[in-house]
Design a protein around this motif. Structure first.
Motif, PDB file in Angstrom:
ATOM      1  N   SER A  18       0.847  -1.194   0.000  1.00 27.87           N
ATOM      2  CA  SER A  18       0.000   0.000   0.000  1.00 27.87           C
ATOM      3  C   SER A  18       0.877   1.238   0.000  1.00 27.87           C
ATOM      4  N   THR A  20      -0.195   4.108   1.088  1.00 34.00           N
ATOM      5  CA  THR A  20      -0.504   4.801   2.344  1.00 34.00           C
ATOM      6  C   THR A  20       0.329   4.246   3.496  1.00 34.00           C
ATOM      7  N   ARG A  51      -1.943  -0.255 -10.032  1.00 31.39           N
ATOM      8  CA  ARG A  51      -2.590   0.470  -8.948  1.00 31.39           C
ATOM      9  C   ARG A  51      -4.096   0.455  -9.140  1.00 31.39           C
ATOM     10  N   THR A  52      -4.827   0.192  -8.057  1.00 31.62           N
ATOM     11  CA  THR A  52      -6.279   0.383  -8.026  1.00 31.62           C
ATOM     12  C   THR A  52      -6.583   1.185  -6.768  1.00 31.62           C
ATOM     13  N   THR A  53      -7.841   1.536  -6.598  1.00 28.82           N
ATOM     14  CA  THR A  53      -8.217   2.291  -5.394  1.00 28.82           C
ATOM     15  C   THR A  53      -8.091   1.441  -4.139  1.00 28.82           C
ATOM     16  N   ARG A  54      -8.050   0.108  -4.277  1.00 28.67           N
ATOM     17  CA  ARG A  54      -8.011  -0.779  -3.121  1.00 28.67           C
ATOM     18  C   ARG A  54      -6.667  -1.477  -2.901  1.00 28.67           C
ATOM     19  N   SER A  55      -5.871  -1.639  -3.961  1.00 25.61           N
ATOM     20  CA  SER A  55      -4.666  -2.446  -3.783  1.00 25.61           C
ATOM     21  C   SER A  55      -3.562  -2.012  -4.737  1.00 25.61           C
ATOM     22  N   SER A  57      -0.240  -4.004  -6.763  1.00 24.85           N
ATOM     23  CA  SER A  57       0.426  -5.269  -7.067  1.00 24.85           C
ATOM     24  C   SER A  57       1.512  -5.021  -8.089  1.00 24.85           C
TER      25      SER A  57
END
Length: 300
Positions: A18, A20, A51-55, A57
């Motif tokens: 992440s 964050t 990148r996505t809003t949740r994860s 990879s």
């Protein structure tokens, strides 16, 4: 000059999973960290992260890069942590296993004068002639000859190379001709050595040029302890195959005589080994105390 701050940032993101969390660990804002990773992708001209809003990879290229640099940054961070902790008083237990000879002639003589400097470090020294799995048996350090250290371990030399010699007492040779070549040993009374890792008596190894070969020996006596083998040779009970440093004084004063010197074999000296680079400050200090100094006097 190659920049490494963006590589460290990339590794931190992958490790945390992440932006964050990685930003919080590094004391940066998520947007600043994201810009650093984007700059790395631009410099390499390839996408490293999905990148996505949740994860987050890794791409195939990103995974390959992380496998290459991630462990190295972890090692560096671990060593920096050790240096930071060394500002305080190093403490804790360090467990060491090695052969009886290695512990008594190398490890303990080096650590005994060192101990008063670190009263909070506790040492446990275990003598064992078998090959010990230090991870399974929870030892911090093992000691073996350099040739016997597993490749996946971190090894540090703690003693010079070891030369083997065949010796006998003058009384033994009073009525016998000394062996002229290793094969002649089969006609001599040889003092055997039995190790817990071998089913039979240990063969004696010799060298001729670049070739090494073993000779099976026999005799009336066999031991599993070096001091007894030397004592039996001093008593005139047979020939012994031992390390030069064990009998150096006896050779100097004439109570033992060496034979077959032109065929002597030499082994890589004792090395300590351990399983991880992320060691404790106490372990790091013990390793440094045992490390072989090339200015030390070797036994030949």
């Amino acid at each position: 000059m190659t920049r490494f701050d963006d590589l460290a940032a990339f590794a931190a993101v992958v490790r945390a999973g992440s932006f964050t969390r990685a930003a919080a660990q590094m004391g940066l804002s998520p947007s600043a960290l994201s810009q650093t990773v984007k700059a790395l992708e631009s410099r390499l001209d390839m996408k490293l992260l999905n990148r996505t809003t949740r994860s987050v990879s890794t791409t195939e290229a990103g995974e390959r890069l992380y496998q290459a640099v991630g462990p190295r940054f972890a090692d560096i961070e671990g060593e920096l942590q050790i240096l930071s902790e060394l500002r305080g008083k190093p403490a804790g237990q360090v467990r060491i296993t090695g052969t009886e000879n290695a512990i008594s002639t190398v490890v303990w003589p080096k650590l005994e004068p060192w101990l008063p400097r670190y009263p909070e470090i506790q040492l446990e020294l275990s003598s064992d002639n078998r090959f010990v799995d230090i991870v399974a048996e929870r030892f911090d350090i093992g000691v073996r000859l350099g040739n016997d250290v597993d490749k996946d371990m971190i090894a540090v030399r703690i003693a010079p190379d070891m030369r083997m010699v065949v010796v006998g007492a003058p009384a033994y040779f009073a009525n016998r001709l000394p062996p002229a070549k290793p094969q002649d040993l089969q006609a001599h009374d040889c003092i055997g050595r039995r190790l817990p890792t071998h089913s039979g008596l240990l063969s004696w190894e010799f060298h001729e040029g670049d070739r090494s070969f073993n000779v099976s020996v026999s005799g009336r006596l066999a031991f599993n302890a070096n001091p007894l083998i030397v004592a039996a040779a001093l008593g005139g009970h047979g020939l012994a195959w031992v390390r030069h440093d064990q009998v150096e004084q006896h050779l100097a004063d004439g109570t033992l005589v060496s034979v077959l010197d032109d065929w002597s074999s030499t082994y890589s000296g004792y090395h300590l080994y351990y399983a991880t680079r992320r060691s404790s400050p106490a372990l790091a200090l013990v390793v440094d105390a045992l490390r072989y100094d090339t200015s030390d006097t070797g036994s030949g």
